[in-house]
Design a protein around this motif. Structure first.
Motif, PDB file in Angstrom:
ATOM      1  N   UNK A 252      45.628  29.659  38.799  1.00 59.31           N
ATOM      2  CA  UNK A 252      45.252  31.004  38.366  1.00 59.31           C
ATOM      3  C   UNK A 252      43.858  31.034  37.775  1.00 59.31           C
ATOM      4  N   UNK A 253      43.226  32.195  37.896  1.00 58.09           N
ATOM      5  CA  UNK A 253      41.991  32.491  37.186  1.00 58.09           C
ATOM      6  C   UNK A 253      41.990  33.977  36.867  1.00 58.09           C
ATOM      7  N   UNK A 254      41.026  34.405  36.069  1.00 64.79           N
ATOM      8  CA  UNK A 254      40.954  35.819  35.696  1.00 64.79           C
ATOM      9  C   UNK A 254      39.506  36.268  35.632  1.00 64.79           C
ATOM     10  N   UNK A 255      39.323  37.587  35.685  1.00 61.28           N
ATOM     11  CA  UNK A 255      37.987  38.166  35.634  1.00 61.28           C
ATOM     12  C   UNK A 255      38.106  39.614  35.188  1.00 61.28           C
TER      13      UNK A 255
ATOM     14  N   UNK B 216      46.338  32.772  42.142  1.00 59.69           N
ATOM     15  CA  UNK B 216      46.464  34.143  41.651  1.00 59.69           C
ATOM     16  C   UNK B 216      45.233  34.510  40.841  1.00 59.69           C
ATOM     17  N   UNK B 217      44.697  35.684  41.121  1.00 64.20           N
ATOM     18  CA  UNK B 217      43.582  36.238  40.356  1.00 64.20           C
ATOM     19  C   UNK B 217      44.074  37.431  39.561  1.00 64.20           C
ATOM     20  N   UNK B 218      43.872  37.387  38.237  1.00 66.70           N
ATOM     21  CA  UNK B 218      44.242  38.490  37.360  1.00 66.70           C
ATOM     22  C   UNK B 218      42.980  39.242  36.961  1.00 66.70           C
ATOM     23  N   UNK B 219      43.050  40.564  36.981  1.00 64.98           N
ATOM     24  CA  UNK B 219      41.863  41.368  36.703  1.00 64.98           C
ATOM     25  C   UNK B 219      42.187  42.473  35.703  1.00 64.98           C
ATOM     26  N   UNK B 220      41.363  42.545  34.653  1.00 62.03           N
ATOM     27  CA  UNK B 220      41.407  43.688  33.746  1.00 62.03           C
ATOM     28  C   UNK B 220      39.981  44.221  33.623  1.00 62.03           C
ATOM     29  N   UNK B 221      39.606  44.753  32.475  1.00 62.68           N
ATOM     30  CA  UNK B 221      38.270  45.325  32.327  1.00 62.68           C
ATOM     31  C   UNK B 221      37.307  44.328  31.706  1.00 62.68           C
ATOM     32  N   UNK B 222      37.574  43.929  30.461  1.00 64.50           N
ATOM     33  CA  UNK B 222      36.648  43.047  29.760  1.00 64.50           C
ATOM     34  C   UNK B 222      36.896  41.568  29.938  1.00 64.50           C
TER      35      UNK B 222
ATOM     36  N   UNK C  74      33.685  36.748  45.829  1.00 60.33           N
ATOM     37  CA  UNK C  74      34.199  35.437  46.233  1.00 60.33           C
ATOM     38  C   UNK C  74      35.484  35.070  45.492  1.00 60.33           C
ATOM     39  N   UNK C  75      35.664  35.594  44.276  1.00 61.98           N
ATOM     40  CA  UNK C  75      36.923  35.377  43.559  1.00 61.98           C
ATOM     41  C   UNK C  75      38.069  36.067  44.300  1.00 61.98           C
ATOM     42  N   UNK C  76      37.797  37.284  44.741  1.00 59.83           N
ATOM     43  CA  UNK C  76      38.800  38.047  45.486  1.00 59.83           C
ATOM     44  C   UNK C  76      39.125  37.344  46.802  1.00 59.83           C
ATOM     45  N   UNK C  77      38.099  36.856  47.473  1.00 61.91           N
ATOM     46  CA  UNK C  77      38.292  36.223  48.776  1.00 61.91           C
ATOM     47  C   UNK C  77      39.171  34.977  48.695  1.00 61.91           C
ATOM     48  N   UNK C  78      39.048  34.190  47.632  1.00 65.94           N
ATOM     49  CA  UNK C  78      39.811  32.941  47.566  1.00 65.94           C
ATOM     50  C   UNK C  78      41.211  33.110  46.981  1.00 65.94           C
ATOM     51  N   UNK C  79      41.543  34.308  46.503  1.00 63.19           N
ATOM     52  CA  UNK C  79      42.858  34.528  45.887  1.00 63.19           C
ATOM     53  C   UNK C  79      43.906  34.838  46.947  1.00 63.19           C
TER      54      UNK C  79
END
Length: 209
Positions: A36-39, A3-9, A75-80
């Motif tokens: 999980x990871x985040x960006x 799972x990739x979590x995304x916000x702004x900062x 690449x983060x999006x691709x592997x999620x």
């Protein structure tokens, strides 16, 4: 499921979600099934967790240490396997930059609603159900940076109460993490919110989490 979590900062909301996911995987023995990871779309690259966000993470029973903010990359999006944005705008920005990610990209609140109402147990089923359900109101988790400790707690609780049942619903065998109607129920992390000491580092990050 990754799972990739995304916000702004990438110093507050997405970090809370990432660290809660890791705690959830640890508690339920889902080491291989859930990562999980985040960006951030405009990440404060290299910054640690915002101090009040770190306190919120600890209060929810997870570990806030050893984190550094990262900018979102294709690449983060691709592997999620599943991408969970904190707002509709961030979700739409992700899809605009990586169109192939649309079937895997939701806001957190949207994904929880779809799974709960439709009973979808996979990301593909959630995608197929997304346009079949009525939407009432916006599905955003507000940025608490610059606000009070109480607002951080509210954001942390909102993330936890949607994230925990969603991920257990998707990752646990059929019959687990359900209510008597077979739908996801709220799963509270062990011990609930802990009493934690107040933040002593008063360095605050501008409103970009």
């Amino acid at each position: 499921m990754h799972v990739l979590f995304v916000c702004t900062g990438n110093v507050c909301r997405s970090v809370i979600a990432e660290r809660l996911t890791r705690a959830l995987a640890d508690e339920h023995g889902l080491y291989d099934e859930l990562t999980a990871e985040s960006a951030g779309t405009r990440a404060l690259v290299g910054f640690g967790v915002e101090p009040l966000a770190a306190q919120t993470i600890t209060g929810l029973g997870a570990n806030a240490s050893g984190f550094r903010a990262r900018r979102l990359k294709p690449e983060m999006v691709d592997r999620a396997d599943l991408i969970l944005a904190m707002t509709e705008q961030i979700r739409d920005d992700i899809v605009a930059h990586v169109p192939g990610a649309r079937p895997r990209t939701f806001t957190l609140l949207q994904a929880y609603r779809i799974a709960k109402v439709s009973g979808a147990r996979t990301v593909a089923e959630m995608d197929r159900a997304r346009n079949d359900l009525a939407l009432v109101g916006r599905e955003n988790i507000a940025d608490p940076v610059g606000l009070s400790p109480e607002k951080y707690c509210e954001v942390g609780d909102r993330i936890a109460e949607n994230l925990a049942p969603l991920l257990l619903w998707l990752c646990m065998p059929t019959g687990h993490a359900t209510d008597d109607r077979g739908r996801p129920h709220l799963v509270v992390l062990p011990g609930g919110r802990r009493d934690v000491p107040p933040v002593t580092d008063t360095t605050r990050i501008g409103r970009q989490a």
